[in-house]
Write a protein that holds these residues in place. Structure first.
Motif, PDB file in Angstrom:
ATOM      1  N   PRO A  20      -6.379  -0.329   3.552  1.00  0.00           N
ATOM      2  CA  PRO A  20      -7.572  -0.104   4.382  1.00  0.00           C
ATOM      3  C   PRO A  20      -8.159  -1.416   4.911  1.00  0.00           C
ATOM      4  CG  PRO A  20      -7.733   1.077   2.287  1.00  0.00           C
ATOM      5  CD  PRO A  20      -6.567   0.139   2.168  1.00  0.00           C
ATOM      6  N   TYR A  41      -0.715  18.179  14.256  1.00  0.00           N
ATOM      7  CA  TYR A  41      -0.306  17.051  13.418  1.00  0.00           C
ATOM      8  C   TYR A  41       1.223  16.937  13.443  1.00  0.00           C
ATOM      9  CZ  TYR A  41      -4.851  16.198  11.033  1.00  0.00           C
ATOM     10  OH  TYR A  41      -6.145  15.854  10.725  1.00  0.00           O
ATOM     11  N   GLY A  88       0.827  -1.213   0.000  1.00  0.00           N
ATOM     12  CA  GLY A  88       0.000   0.000   0.000  1.00  0.00           C
ATOM     13  C   GLY A  88       0.851   1.250   0.000  1.00  0.00           C
ATOM     14  N   ALA A  97      -2.600   8.202   9.836  1.00  0.00           N
ATOM     15  CA  ALA A  97      -1.975   7.331   8.827  1.00  0.00           C
ATOM     16  C   ALA A  97      -0.455   7.404   8.951  1.00  0.00           C
ATOM     17  CB  ALA A  97      -2.426   7.763   7.428  1.00  0.00           C
ATOM     18  N   ARG A 113      -5.600   7.783  -0.654  1.00  0.00           N
ATOM     19  CA  ARG A 113      -6.715   8.729  -0.554  1.00  0.00           C
ATOM     20  C   ARG A 113      -6.267  10.178  -0.476  1.00  0.00           C
ATOM     21  NH1 ARG A 113      -9.201   6.282   4.415  1.00  0.00           N
ATOM     22  NH2 ARG A 113      -7.454   4.824   4.308  1.00  0.00           N
ATOM     23  N   GLN A 116      -1.209  -1.185  -5.630  1.00  0.00           N
ATOM     24  CA  GLN A 116      -2.051  -1.750  -6.695  1.00  0.00           C
ATOM     25  C   GLN A 116      -2.364  -0.747  -7.803  1.00  0.00           C
ATOM     26  OE1 GLN A 116      -5.743  -2.956  -4.856  1.00  0.00           O
ATOM     27  NE2 GLN A 116      -6.428  -0.859  -4.559  1.00  0.00           N
ATOM     28  N   ASN A 117      -2.469   0.529  -7.446  1.00  0.00           N
ATOM     29  CA  ASN A 117      -2.781   1.548  -8.460  1.00  0.00           C
ATOM     30  C   ASN A 117      -1.525   1.937  -9.229  1.00  0.00           C
ATOM     31  OD1 ASN A 117      -5.439   1.607  -7.662  1.00  0.00           O
ATOM     32  ND2 ASN A 117      -5.122   3.305  -6.222  1.00  0.00           N
ATOM     33  N   GLY A 126      -0.147   7.485  -3.169  1.00  0.00           N
ATOM     34  CA  GLY A 126      -0.911   8.533  -2.466  1.00  0.00           C
ATOM     35  C   GLY A 126      -2.204   8.044  -1.852  1.00  0.00           C
ATOM     36  N   LEU A 132      -0.347   7.293   2.484  1.00  0.00           N
ATOM     37  CA  LEU A 132       0.604   7.985   3.363  1.00  0.00           C
ATOM     38  C   LEU A 132       1.149   7.083   4.467  1.00  0.00           C
ATOM     39  CD1 LEU A 132      -0.899  11.578   3.606  1.00  0.00           C
ATOM     40  CD2 LEU A 132       1.004  10.742   2.227  1.00  0.00           C
ATOM     41  N   GLY A 188      -9.729  15.764  -2.279  1.00  0.00           N
ATOM     42  CA  GLY A 188     -10.587  16.273  -1.200  1.00  0.00           C
ATOM     43  C   GLY A 188      -9.802  17.364  -0.499  1.00  0.00           C
ATOM     44  N   THR A 243     -13.233   7.483   4.588  1.00  0.00           N
ATOM     45  CA  THR A 243     -12.577   7.118   5.860  1.00  0.00           C
ATOM     46  C   THR A 243     -13.346   5.966   6.494  1.00  0.00           C
ATOM     47  OG1 THR A 243     -13.946   8.507   7.295  1.00  0.00           O
ATOM     48  CG2 THR A 243     -12.004   9.559   6.308  1.00  0.00           C
ATOM     49  N   LYS A 245      -0.630  -5.375  -7.424  1.00  0.00           N
ATOM     50  CA  LYS A 245      -1.553  -5.737  -6.345  1.00  0.00           C
ATOM     51  C   LYS A 245      -1.058  -6.976  -5.613  1.00  0.00           C
ATOM     52  CE  LYS A 245      -6.294  -6.886  -5.367  1.00  0.00           C
ATOM     53  NZ  LYS A 245      -7.564  -7.324  -5.831  1.00  0.00           N
ATOM     54  N   ASP A 269      -4.826   4.533   8.636  1.00  0.00           N
ATOM     55  CA  ASP A 269      -5.571   5.473   9.491  1.00  0.00           C
ATOM     56  C   ASP A 269      -6.613   4.786  10.363  1.00  0.00           C
ATOM     57  OD1 ASP A 269      -7.328   4.783   7.462  1.00  0.00           O
ATOM     58  OD2 ASP A 269      -7.853   6.838   6.912  1.00  0.00           O
TER      59      ASP A 269
HETATM   60  C1  LIG Z   1     -12.126  13.344   0.423  1.00  0.00           C
HETATM   61  C2  LIG Z   1     -11.264  13.122   1.626  1.00  0.00           C
HETATM   62  C3  LIG Z   1     -11.050  14.163   2.529  1.00  0.00           C
HETATM   63  C4  LIG Z   1     -10.227  13.966   3.638  1.00  0.00           C
HETATM   64  N1  LIG Z   1     -10.010  15.007   4.490  1.00  0.00           N
HETATM   65  C5  LIG Z   1      -9.093  14.879   5.463  1.00  0.00           C
HETATM   66  C6  LIG Z   1      -8.725  16.003   6.255  1.00  0.00           C
HETATM   67  O1  LIG Z   1      -9.250  17.091   6.091  1.00  0.00           O
HETATM   68  N2  LIG Z   1      -7.747  15.836   7.195  1.00  0.00           N
HETATM   69  C7  LIG Z   1      -7.133  14.633   7.388  1.00  0.00           C
HETATM   70  O2  LIG Z   1      -6.224  14.561   8.226  1.00  0.00           O
HETATM   71  N3  LIG Z   1      -7.497  13.530   6.684  1.00  0.00           N
HETATM   72  C8  LIG Z   1      -8.458  13.640   5.720  1.00  0.00           C
HETATM   73  N4  LIG Z   1      -8.797  12.544   4.973  1.00  0.00           N
HETATM   74  C9  LIG Z   1      -8.295  11.215   5.362  1.00  0.00           C
HETATM   75  C10 LIG Z   1      -6.907  10.899   4.801  1.00  0.00           C
HETATM   76  O3  LIG Z   1      -6.881  11.118   3.410  1.00  0.00           O
HETATM   77  C11 LIG Z   1      -6.634   9.431   5.091  1.00  0.00           C
HETATM   78  O4  LIG Z   1      -6.736   9.231   6.478  1.00  0.00           O
HETATM   79  C12 LIG Z   1      -5.257   8.957   4.648  1.00  0.00           C
HETATM   80  O5  LIG Z   1      -4.982   9.362   3.337  1.00  0.00           O
HETATM   81  C13 LIG Z   1      -5.220   7.430   4.755  1.00  0.00           C
HETATM   82  O6  LIG Z   1      -3.951   6.941   4.369  1.00  0.00           O
HETATM   83  P1  LIG Z   1      -3.666   5.382   4.462  1.00  0.00           P
HETATM   84  O7  LIG Z   1      -2.271   5.186   4.022  1.00  0.00           O
HETATM   85  O8  LIG Z   1      -4.062   4.896   5.804  1.00  0.00           O
HETATM   86  O9  LIG Z   1      -4.671   4.679   3.449  1.00  0.00           O
HETATM   87  P2  LIG Z   1      -4.842   4.854   1.859  1.00  0.00           P
HETATM   88  O10 LIG Z   1      -4.584   6.256   1.472  1.00  0.00           O
HETATM   89  O11 LIG Z   1      -6.171   4.275   1.524  1.00  0.00           O
HETATM   90  O12 LIG Z   1      -3.693   3.947   1.227  1.00  0.00           O
HETATM   91  C14 LIG Z   1      -3.832   2.567   1.067  1.00  0.00           C
HETATM   92  C15 LIG Z   1      -3.170   2.182  -0.248  1.00  0.00           C
HETATM   93  O13 LIG Z   1      -3.138   0.762  -0.341  1.00  0.00           O
HETATM   94  C16 LIG Z   1      -3.360   0.407  -1.693  1.00  0.00           C
HETATM   95  N5  LIG Z   1      -3.794  -0.997  -1.709  1.00  0.00           N
HETATM   96  C17 LIG Z   1      -4.947  -1.511  -1.230  1.00  0.00           C
HETATM   97  N6  LIG Z   1      -4.971  -2.848  -1.385  1.00  0.00           N
HETATM   98  C18 LIG Z   1      -3.802  -3.197  -1.965  1.00  0.00           C
HETATM   99  C19 LIG Z   1      -3.242  -4.433  -2.369  1.00  0.00           C
HETATM  100  N7  LIG Z   1      -3.881  -5.601  -2.208  1.00  0.00           N
HETATM  101  N8  LIG Z   1      -2.000  -4.432  -2.943  1.00  0.00           N
HETATM  102  C20 LIG Z   1      -1.315  -3.272  -3.123  1.00  0.00           C
HETATM  103  N9  LIG Z   1      -1.834  -2.061  -2.762  1.00  0.00           N
HETATM  104  C21 LIG Z   1      -3.040  -2.026  -2.176  1.00  0.00           C
HETATM  105  C22 LIG Z   1      -4.430   1.391  -2.139  1.00  0.00           C
HETATM  106  O14 LIG Z   1      -4.523   1.489  -3.545  1.00  0.00           O
HETATM  107  C23 LIG Z   1      -3.935   2.678  -1.473  1.00  0.00           C
HETATM  108  O15 LIG Z   1      -3.061   3.394  -2.306  1.00  0.00           O
HETATM  109  C24 LIG Z   1      -9.644  12.698   3.872  1.00  0.00           C
HETATM  110  C25 LIG Z   1      -9.862  11.642   2.972  1.00  0.00           C
HETATM  111  C26 LIG Z   1     -10.655  11.849   1.863  1.00  0.00           C
HETATM  112  C27 LIG Z   1     -10.869  10.714   0.901  1.00  0.00           C
END
Ligand SMILES: Cc1cc2nc3c(=O)[nH]c(=O)nc-3n(C[C@H](O)[C@H](O)[C@H](O)COP(=O)(O)OP(=O)(O)OC[C@H]3O[C@@H](n4cnc5c(N)ncnc54)[C@H](O)[C@@H]3O)c2cc1C
Length: 450
Positions: free
Chosen positions: A268, A64, A9, A435, A40, A33-34, A38, A12, A56, A396, A238, A422
């Motif tokens: 996620p 933070y 993944g 995250a 979300r 996978q994408n 980045g 972040l 978003g 989220t 993936k 996250d």
């Molecule tokens: C519209 C929007 C507004 C937001 N506003 C805020 C805000 O104001 N303030 C704030 O702090 N947070 C905000 N957030 C939340 C924040 O964006 C997320 O908490 C954070 O980006 C999550 O990061 P992550 O790494 O946990 O997950 P993700 O960003 O979901 O990363 C997971 C990655 O894993 C990859 N993946 C999944 N399965 C596989 C697999 N089998 N093999 C390989 N890769 C895989 C996915 O493609 C993805 O790239 C917002 C989110 C959104 C969508």
């Protein structure tokens, strides 16, 4: 392929983990996978306007600390402006604009005075706002226990917050911080977020406003550093399953097998279910995954031919809307310091958008334009050049008090297999800060494990 660590993944949490691990000399493979990193948090160039658009509007605050550390590590800390004075504007349909603003007094008096001066509420209600501040200021274990049983709406009611206080002040903040309805959102997570922001250091209660799009802020430099550190970044790759031998992780399998000593899952909750072997989904540490749900966010981006967001209250960068469908409206030109540009770019957000997510995009644009007419009357006479709606159905995890006890720790029931993201037990709602801190934590655990 062989590596010390595979990170699954490239959001972040995965990037933070890969960055810290590779900085300390580990041989890392990052599978995403994408075709882009980045997760979300990303931006792209809108074809019609040529403008950089975020998926978003991400709001960041000085509390933070891990996010700031991440930006320092990748060298983009200078790309955020720090708002000097914490200021929240609220627009009420008949009572107009009122501002909650922290002055220069020491903590917690700055918060108390700001509450007493918030004239959108009757004076009795303003005095009662102080009860929330007092409760947070004397936080003890008993409060943690009490809050973990309550929704935000229930907690605010126990503190005598009137309907007006809740609707005109607390709820717009709750929706933005929690991305969940106050009647469902976890009181513990909301209260903790308030305490960290308003009762920590003075600088914790300041908005951090990026001067660039999310890809430039979080990704471009990170990718360069990861490449320099020798990390193999496999996009379009993936992972389908984990390779486990005798309860110990030995690698992952996607289009090919990758052997490794450690694996960090930074995907996620719903994706982790797909990765785990059926028998492990019965394990008490993983069976809780079925309790997690997602909450949607809708972002509306509007380009007007000229400036529309002029208001008697002067320069407003963003504003909360009361008793409307839109919740927060951002003047992107002011935020980005691009006021010289001829067109006006406004974005608006609906969090916990359960009631809106299945509406056609045209309908959402119509709702947004109608509401903006009341707030920025000039917009009615100004030509709309372009409109864009981004629906994030699984923006989220749904941060309810029911799911909070089930958020998993970084260490798992499988040896050398760690969880970031996250939605893991970060102590925070689903945020960039959560995250990144979870990614740093996994890296730390692996470094300590040897
Ligand atoms: C519209 C929007 C507004 C937001 N506003 C805020 C805000 O104001 N303030 C704030 O702090 N947070 C905000 N957030 C939340 C924040 O964006 C997320 O908490 C954070 O980006 C999550 O990061 P992550 O790494 O946990 O997950 P993700 O960003 O979901 O990363 C997971 C990655 O894993 C990859 N993946 C999944 N399965 C596989 C697999 N089998 N093999 C390989 N890769 C895989 C996915 O493609 C993805 O790239 C917002 C989110 C959104 C969508």
């Amino acid at each position: 392929m062989i590596a010390d660590v595979v990170v699954i993944g490239g959001g972040l949490s995965g990037l933070a983990s890969a960055l810290q691990l590779s900085n300390s000399g580990a041989d890392v493979i990052l599978c995403e996978q994408n075709n882009q990193l980045g997760g979300r948090t990303y931006s792209f160039v809108d074809k019609t306007t040529g403008e950089v658009v975020n998926n978003g509007q991400h709001v960041l605050v000085g509390a933070y600390h891990n996010t700031i550390k991440y930006l320092e590590l990748i060298g983009t800390r200078h790309l955020i402006n720090v708002q000097k004075q914490f200021r929240l504007h609220f627009h009420h349909p008949t009572l107009g604009i009122h501002t909650f603003e922290l002055g220069n007094l020491p903590k917690p008096f700055d918060v108390a005075v700001a509450m007493l001066k918030f004239k959108l509420l009757p004076i009795n209600d303003r005095r009662k706002l102080l009860k929330v501040g007092l409760e947070l200021n004397k936080w003890k274990d008993a409060l943690t226990n009490k809050l973990s049983q309550l929704t935000v709406a229930e907690w605010l009611t126990t503190l005598g917050q009137s309907e007006k206080s809740r609707k005109y002040f607390w709820y717009p903040i709750v929706l933005s911080v929690m991305n969940e309805m106050p009647e469902r959102a976890s009181a513990l997570l909301f209260a903790r977020s308030l305490k960290q922001t308003f009762l920590g250091k003075k600088s914790d209660a300041s908005f951090l406003i990026p001067k660039v799009g999310q890809t430039e802020l979080y990704l471009t430099n990170a990718i360069r550093i990861l490449n320099n550190n020798g990390v193999k970044i496999l996009t379009g790759s993936k992972v389908n399953s984990l390779l486990i031998d005798n309860n110990k992780i030995v690698g992952v399998e996607g289009s090919s097998k990758i052997k490794s000593k450690y694996v960090v899952s930074a995907v996620p909750h719903w994706k982790l279910i797909d990765l785990l072997p059926q028998e492990l989904l019965q394990h008490e540490r993983f069976s809780v995954l079925k309790y997690f749900e997602s909450s949607p966010i809708i972002s509306v981006h509007l380009w007007y031919e000229k400036e529309v967001s002029v208001h008697t209250s002067g320069r407003i960068e963003f504003i909360g809307l009361i008793e409307r469908n839109l919740q927060w409206v951002f003047n992107r030109r002011r935020l980005m310091g691009e006021e010289g540009k001829p067109s006006n770019y406004i974005s608006a957000v609906i969090s916990a958008a359960y009631d809106y997510i299945n509406l056609p995009k045209d309908k959402i644009i119509e709702i947004a334009l109608n509401e903006l007419k009341d707030i920025f009357p000039r917009s009615e006479q100004t030509k709309l050049k372009h409109a864009l709606v981004i629906k994030e159905k699984r923006a989220t995890f749904s941060a309810t008090n029911r799911v909070e006890p089930f958020r998993p720790e970084s260490e798992t029931a499988i040896q050398n297999f760690y969880l970031a993201g996250d939605w893991t037990n970060t102590g925070l709602p689903a945020t960039i800060e959560g995250a990144i801190s979870s990614g740093f934590k996994c890296a730390e655990l692996i470094k300590n494990a040897g």
